[in-house]
Motif scaffolding. Structure first.
Motif, mmCIF file in Angstrom:
data_model
loop_
_atom_site.group_PDB
_atom_site.id
_atom_site.type_symbol
_atom_site.label_atom_id
_atom_site.label_comp_id
_atom_site.label_asym_id
_atom_site.label_seq_id
_atom_site.Cartn_x
_atom_site.Cartn_y
_atom_site.Cartn_z
ATOM 1 N N LEU A 65 67.526 81.990 39.333
ATOM 2 C CA LEU A 65 66.666 82.836 38.510
ATOM 3 C C LEU A 65 67.004 82.707 37.028
ATOM 4 C CD1 LEU A 65 66.452 86.105 40.670
ATOM 5 C CD2 LEU A 65 64.801 84.247 40.498
ATOM 6 N N THR A 66 68.297 82.625 36.734
ATOM 7 C CA THR A 66 68.723 82.470 35.345
ATOM 8 C C THR A 66 68.261 81.131 34.782
ATOM 9 O OG1 THR A 66 70.675 83.850 35.737
ATOM 10 C CG2 THR A 66 70.714 82.432 33.794
ATOM 11 N N TYR A 67 68.407 80.072 35.572
ATOM 12 C CA TYR A 67 68.015 78.734 35.129
ATOM 13 C C TYR A 67 66.515 78.657 34.849
ATOM 14 C CZ TYR A 67 67.141 73.705 35.262
ATOM 15 O OH TYR A 67 66.725 72.426 34.967
ATOM 16 N N MET A 68 65.718 79.313 35.704
ATOM 17 C CA MET A 68 64.262 79.256 35.560
ATOM 18 C C MET A 68 63.711 80.383 34.698
ATOM 19 S SD MET A 68 63.084 78.092 39.405
ATOM 20 C CE MET A 68 61.427 77.666 38.822
ATOM 21 N N HIS A 69 64.608 81.197 34.146
ATOM 22 C CA HIS A 69 64.214 82.328 33.283
ATOM 23 C C HIS A 69 63.244 83.273 33.991
ATOM 24 C CE1 HIS A 69 66.172 80.203 29.994
ATOM 25 N NE2 HIS A 69 65.448 79.140 30.274
ATOM 26 N N ILE A 70 63.563 83.563 35.258
ATOM 27 C CA ILE A 70 62.747 84.486 36.054
ATOM 28 C C ILE A 70 63.533 85.777 36.240
ATOM 29 C CG2 ILE A 70 61.647 84.888 38.293
ATOM 30 C CD1 ILE A 70 61.379 81.857 38.580
ATOM 31 N N SER A 71 62.892 86.899 35.951
ATOM 32 C CA SER A 71 63.551 88.188 36.120
ATOM 33 C C SER A 71 63.281 88.732 37.517
ATOM 34 C CB SER A 71 63.038 89.186 35.066
ATOM 35 O OG SER A 71 61.661 89.458 35.274
ATOM 36 N N ILE A 72 64.101 89.681 37.931
ATOM 37 C CA ILE A 72 63.898 90.328 39.235
ATOM 38 C C ILE A 72 62.537 91.030 39.299
ATOM 39 C CG2 ILE A 72 64.754 92.109 40.813
ATOM 40 C CD1 ILE A 72 66.466 89.617 40.766
ATOM 41 N N PRO A 73 62.117 91.759 38.248
ATOM 42 C CA PRO A 73 60.775 92.376 38.288
ATOM 43 C C PRO A 73 59.648 91.356 38.470
ATOM 44 C CG PRO A 73 62.082 93.385 36.558
ATOM 45 C CD PRO A 73 62.868 92.217 37.070
ATOM 46 N N ALA A 74 59.796 90.165 37.871
ATOM 47 C CA ALA A 74 58.771 89.130 38.033
ATOM 48 C C ALA A 74 58.698 88.676 39.487
ATOM 49 C CB ALA A 74 59.076 87.940 37.124
ATOM 50 N N LEU A 75 59.862 88.511 40.113
ATOM 51 C CA LEU A 75 59.924 88.147 41.534
ATOM 52 C C LEU A 75 59.281 89.238 42.390
ATOM 53 C CD1 LEU A 75 61.139 86.049 43.574
ATOM 54 C CD2 LEU A 75 63.140 87.535 43.672
ATOM 55 N N GLN A 76 59.549 90.486 42.029
ATOM 56 C CA GLN A 76 59.010 91.621 42.771
ATOM 57 C C GLN A 76 57.491 91.693 42.636
ATOM 58 O OE1 GLN A 76 61.120 95.144 41.708
ATOM 59 N NE2 GLN A 76 60.372 96.329 43.431
ATOM 60 N N GLN A 190 53.136 99.395 45.633
ATOM 61 C CA GLN A 190 54.428 99.978 45.249
ATOM 62 C C GLN A 190 55.343 98.925 44.622
ATOM 63 O OE1 GLN A 190 55.338 103.431 45.589
ATOM 64 N NE2 GLN A 190 56.758 102.585 44.087
ATOM 65 N N LEU A 191 55.354 97.714 45.190
ATOM 66 C CA LEU A 191 56.156 96.632 44.628
ATOM 67 C C LEU A 191 55.709 96.304 43.204
ATOM 68 C CD1 LEU A 191 56.498 94.105 47.599
ATOM 69 C CD2 LEU A 191 58.349 95.327 46.478
ATOM 70 N N ILE A 192 54.401 96.211 43.012
ATOM 71 C CA ILE A 192 53.868 95.895 41.681
ATOM 72 C C ILE A 192 54.167 97.024 40.701
ATOM 73 C CG2 ILE A 192 51.755 95.449 40.365
ATOM 74 C CD1 ILE A 192 50.624 94.140 42.938
ATOM 75 N N ALA A 193 54.005 98.272 41.156
ATOM 76 C CA ALA A 193 54.287 99.423 40.288
ATOM 77 C C ALA A 193 55.760 99.458 39.871
ATOM 78 C CB ALA A 193 53.907 100.721 41.009
ATOM 79 N N ASP A 194 56.655 99.214 40.840
ATOM 80 C CA ASP A 194 58.092 99.180 40.520
ATOM 81 C C ASP A 194 58.406 98.071 39.522
ATOM 82 O OD1 ASP A 194 58.500 101.274 42.239
ATOM 83 O OD2 ASP A 194 59.219 100.039 43.905
ATOM 84 N N ALA A 195 57.731 96.929 39.687
ATOM 85 C CA ALA A 195 57.942 95.810 38.769
ATOM 86 C C ALA A 195 57.472 96.165 37.361
ATOM 87 C CB ALA A 195 57.216 94.570 39.273
ATOM 88 N N VAL A 196 56.311 96.818 37.271
ATOM 89 C CA VAL A 196 55.791 97.218 35.954
ATOM 90 C C VAL A 196 56.732 98.201 35.282
ATOM 91 C CG1 VAL A 196 53.931 98.474 34.788
ATOM 92 C CG2 VAL A 196 53.374 96.776 36.547
ATOM 93 N N ILE A 197 57.237 99.178 36.047
ATOM 94 C CA ILE A 197 58.180 100.161 35.496
ATOM 95 C C ILE A 197 59.440 99.456 34.995
ATOM 96 C CG2 ILE A 197 59.704 102.094 36.099
ATOM 97 C CD1 ILE A 197 57.496 103.009 38.064
ATOM 98 N N ALA A 198 59.930 98.496 35.768
ATOM 99 C CA ALA A 198 61.134 97.754 35.367
ATOM 100 C C ALA A 198 60.878 96.940 34.109
ATOM 101 C CB ALA A 198 61.568 96.833 36.511
ATOM 102 N N VAL A 200 58.721 97.693 31.730
ATOM 103 C CA VAL A 200 58.633 98.648 30.615
ATOM 104 C C VAL A 200 60.031 99.107 30.190
ATOM 105 C CG1 VAL A 200 57.841 100.939 29.939
ATOM 106 C CG2 VAL A 200 56.320 99.410 31.212
ATOM 107 N N GLN A 201 60.877 99.381 31.171
ATOM 108 C CA GLN A 201 62.215 99.867 30.862
ATOM 109 C C GLN A 201 63.092 98.828 30.160
ATOM 110 O OE1 GLN A 201 63.595 101.192 34.707
ATOM 111 N NE2 GLN A 201 62.770 103.250 34.447
ATOM 112 N N THR A 202 62.849 97.546 30.469
ATOM 113 C CA THR A 202 63.635 96.478 29.856
ATOM 114 C C THR A 202 63.017 95.920 28.580
ATOM 115 O OG1 THR A 202 62.559 94.836 31.293
ATOM 116 C CG2 THR A 202 64.642 95.775 32.052
#
Length: 203
Positions: A65-76, A190-198, A200-202
Motif C-alpha cells: 500500500l505504501t509503495y502504490m500510495h494507496i490509503s486504507i480508506p481508498a481500499l475500503q 457503510q464501507l463507503i461512508a466509513d471511508a469518506v469519514i476517514a 475527511v479526518q485525515t
C-alpha cells in the motif's frame, strides 16, 4: 508456544468482522444458480481465496500500500463500490440467470472470496495483529490458529447453506436472495461512508 489471550482476541475480532452466520444468505443468493457440487466447490474456493488474500496482506500489505500510495480508506471505498454493484445484481435478479461453470468459479473469487470474506476490515485487522506480534513466534502461531479457526467456521456456514437451500425451496431462496442484496447494499454503503469519514479526518 501459544498465547491464549491473543488467540481469543484474534478469533473474536475476525469472527465478528467476517461474520460466518451472516454469509449464509449472501452465499445462497450468489450461488442460487449452482448445483450442490458447484456450491460446495465455490465455498472451498472462496475460503482459499480469502485466506490467501488476508495472509498476503498480513505479510506484505503495508509495504504494498505504501509503495502504490494507496490509503486504507481508498481500499475500503473500492471494496464498498464493488459490493454495491453485486448487491444491485442480487436485487434485480441478474445473479439468478444460468451461468457457465467458469463464471460460477468467478463468483467464488469475486465477490465471495474478496471483498466479502477478505474485506478491508479483515485485512486491516490482520495486518495490525501481525504488526503487534513484531516477529514473536508464539504470537504469530496464536494469530495463525485463530485465523484458521475462523476460516473453518466460514466453511461450515457455507457448506451447510445447501441444507438451508433445501429447507427454504425455490421461493424461500428467492426471498433470501433479495434480503441478501439489501443487506449487502447496506454493508457497501457503510464501507463507503466509513471511508469518506476517514478521508475527511485525515484531510
Amino acid at each position: 508456544m501459544f498465547d491464549a489471550r491473543l488467540f481469543i482476541e484474534v478469533f473474536i475480532t475476525l469472527f465478528v468482522i467476517m461474520d460466518p452466520p451472516g454469509t449464509v444468505p449472501i452465499f445462497l443468493g450468489l450461488t442460487s444458480a449452482m448445483t450442490h457440487k458447484q456450491r460446495a466447490r465455490a465455498a472451498r474456493t472462496a475460503i482459499f481465496v480469502a485466506a490467501g488474500v488476508i495472509l498476503a496482506f498480513s505479510i506484505f500489505g503495508q509495504q504494498l500500500l505504501t509503495y502504490m500510495h494507496i490509503s486504507i480508506p481508498a481500499l475500503q471505498a473500492s471494496g464498498g463500490v464493488l459490493l454495491f454493484l453485486i448487491s444491485m445484481e442480487l436485487l434485480t435478479g441478474k445473479m439468478e440467470e444460468p451461468q457457465a461453470s467458469s463464471k460460477n468459479v468467478n463468483v467464488a473469487l469475486v465477490p465471495l472470496g474478496t471483498p466479502l470474506l477478505a474485506g478491508p476490515g479483515a485485512i486491516v485487522a490482520s495486518m495490525l495483529f501481525v504488526q503487534r506480534a513484531d516477529g514473536d513466534a508464539r504470537s504469530l502461531v496464536s494469530i495463525f490458529v485463530g485465523f484458521v479457526l475462523v476460516c473453518v467456521c466460514l466453511w461450515v456456514a457455507m457448506r451447510f447453506a445447501s441444507v438451508v437451500h433445501r429447507i427454504l425451496g425455490e421461493g424461500g431462496t428467492l426471498l433470501v436472495t433479495r434480503i441478501a442484496g439489501l443487506l449487502l447494499a447496506a454493508i457497501a454503503v457503510q464501507l463507503i461512508a466509513d471511508a469518506v469519514i476517514a478521508f475527511v479526518q485525515t484531510a
